[in-house]
Structure formats: C-alpha cells, structure tokens
Design a protein around this motif. Structure first.
Motif, mmCIF file in Angstrom:
data_model
loop_
_atom_site.group_PDB
_atom_site.id
_atom_site.type_symbol
_atom_site.label_atom_id
_atom_site.label_comp_id
_atom_site.label_asym_id
_atom_site.label_seq_id
_atom_site.Cartn_x
_atom_site.Cartn_y
_atom_site.Cartn_z
ATOM 1 N N ARG A 118 -3.739 4.399 -23.098
ATOM 2 C CA ARG A 118 -3.650 5.868 -23.117
ATOM 3 C C ARG A 118 -3.914 6.421 -21.713
ATOM 4 N NH1 ARG A 118 -3.784 9.055 -27.235
ATOM 5 N NH2 ARG A 118 -4.872 7.564 -28.563
ATOM 6 N N LYS A 119 -4.975 5.961 -21.058
ATOM 7 C CA LYS A 119 -5.305 6.450 -19.718
ATOM 8 C C LYS A 119 -4.201 6.115 -18.715
ATOM 9 C CE LYS A 119 -10.288 6.198 -20.303
ATOM 10 N NZ LYS A 119 -11.499 5.432 -20.000
ATOM 11 N N LEU A 120 -3.684 4.890 -18.790
ATOM 12 C CA LEU A 120 -2.641 4.476 -17.852
ATOM 13 C C LEU A 120 -1.371 5.302 -18.035
ATOM 14 C CD1 LEU A 120 -3.185 0.623 -18.124
ATOM 15 C CD2 LEU A 120 -3.501 1.993 -16.037
ATOM 16 N N THR A 121 -0.948 5.502 -19.278
ATOM 17 C CA THR A 121 0.278 6.273 -19.511
ATOM 18 C C THR A 121 0.095 7.740 -19.123
ATOM 19 O OG1 THR A 121 -0.278 6.558 -21.866
ATOM 20 C CG2 THR A 121 1.220 4.738 -21.291
ATOM 21 N N GLN A 122 -1.110 8.270 -19.323
ATOM 22 C CA GLN A 122 -1.383 9.645 -18.891
ATOM 23 C C GLN A 122 -1.295 9.747 -17.372
ATOM 24 O OE1 GLN A 122 -5.217 10.340 -20.710
ATOM 25 N NE2 GLN A 122 -4.307 11.238 -22.553
ATOM 26 N N GLN A 123 -1.900 8.776 -16.677
ATOM 27 C CA GLN A 123 -1.881 8.788 -15.213
ATOM 28 C C GLN A 123 -0.466 8.653 -14.663
ATOM 29 O OE1 GLN A 123 -4.629 5.684 -14.157
ATOM 30 N NE2 GLN A 123 -6.410 6.916 -14.695
ATOM 31 N N LEU A 124 0.396 7.946 -15.381
ATOM 32 C CA LEU A 124 1.779 7.777 -14.951
ATOM 33 C C LEU A 124 2.648 8.983 -15.319
ATOM 34 C CD1 LEU A 124 2.253 4.014 -15.805
ATOM 35 C CD2 LEU A 124 2.492 5.055 -13.534
ATOM 36 N N GLY A 125 2.098 9.920 -16.090
ATOM 37 C CA GLY A 125 2.823 11.126 -16.452
ATOM 38 C C GLY A 125 3.809 10.948 -17.596
ATOM 39 N N PHE A 126 3.550 9.938 -18.446
ATOM 40 C CA PHE A 126 4.405 9.746 -19.621
ATOM 41 C C PHE A 126 4.288 10.957 -20.538
ATOM 42 C CE2 PHE A 126 5.151 4.923 -20.287
ATOM 43 C CZ PHE A 126 5.265 4.695 -18.929
ATOM 44 N N SER A 127 5.380 11.284 -21.222
ATOM 45 C CA SER A 127 5.327 12.340 -22.229
ATOM 46 C C SER A 127 4.410 11.890 -23.365
ATOM 47 C CB SER A 127 6.728 12.619 -22.783
ATOM 48 O OG SER A 127 7.155 11.530 -23.593
ATOM 49 N N LEU A 128 3.987 12.823 -24.194
ATOM 50 C CA LEU A 128 3.117 12.487 -25.316
ATOM 51 C C LEU A 128 3.803 11.486 -26.255
ATOM 52 C CD1 LEU A 128 0.413 12.877 -26.693
ATOM 53 C CD2 LEU A 128 1.357 14.878 -27.852
#
Length: 135
Positions: free
Chosen positions: A26-36
C-alpha cells in the motif's frame, strides 16, 4: 524495512507477515502515485501471493523493486519459497483449482490483477512468482 527504499525484502513466515506485506505494498503504490483502483489490485495480488508463500510454500520472502521502462514506472514483487513446488503450473493457474482448502483463485486471480506475471517452480525446490504493475 522502509517503503521509501527502491528495493528490499520482507520475510513471509506467518499471518502478521502477510499483513505487513499488504501494508508495505500500500505504501509503495501510494508513493508511486498509483490510482486507488491500481493500489487495490496490487495489494490484493500481494496478499494472495503472500498467503500462498506462507500456506503452501512453508514461508519465504517477498522482494520488491521500483522499476522503470522508458517513461513508465512500476512496482515488481517477487514471492519466493523453498516449499514443495508446483507439479503442474498450468493446472495451478486454472480458476477453481486448489491444492488445499482455498477457493482456487490465488494464482489465477493474482495473474489477472497485474500487467506482468511469471511463475517458476521446481518440485522439491520451491516456487518463485514475479508480478509487476505499471502506473
């Protein structure tokens, strides 16, 4: 272990490690700017593959890498165990097939949630599943 690192490893031995893998992804995908939606897909795949690593592989590890391909950035996860291996990968990737008490959607479902999916398994030596989702 820090989600700010472009790569790293997380042990997968028990239920708390499965939870930790989901939180890290979750943290990694948030940092990469992935959509929800894309975050949810990658977290779900990571959860399923982490559980398989613990349940069927007897434990192992999840490694992660932030990857780039041209202008694309993504997240690659590798789930490795030294368990019994998968004798028939094609069968294991069939919806509904399970070697245990699960629903038989872990591998096949995870494959549908990511852009790149690779599985290598040797009976008696273990399994490695690599998944990548691009932003």
């Amino acid at each position: 272990m820090s989600a700010t690192e472009p790569s790293g490893q997380l042990p997968l031995r028990s239920e708390p490690d499965i939870v930790a893998s989901r939180q890290l992804v979750r943290k990694l995908t948030q940092q990469l700017g992935f959509s929800l939606v894309d975050q949810t897909k990658m977290i779900t795949a990571a959860s399923e593959l982490s559980r398989n690593t613990v349940t069927y592989g007897g434990g192992g590890e999840m490694a992660w890498d932030v990857v780039e391909q041209g202008v694309r950035r993504g997240l690659r996860l590798r789930f490795r165990d030294q368990g019994p291996g998968i004798p028939d990968i094609a069968q294991a990737l069939t919806d509904g097939w399970t070697s245990g008490k699960g629903m038989g959607l872990g591998l096949s479902g995870s494959r549908r949630l990511v852009h790149d999916f690779d599985i290598q398994s040797t009976v008696g030596e273990g399994t490695c599943v690599s998944v990548t989702r691009w932003k």
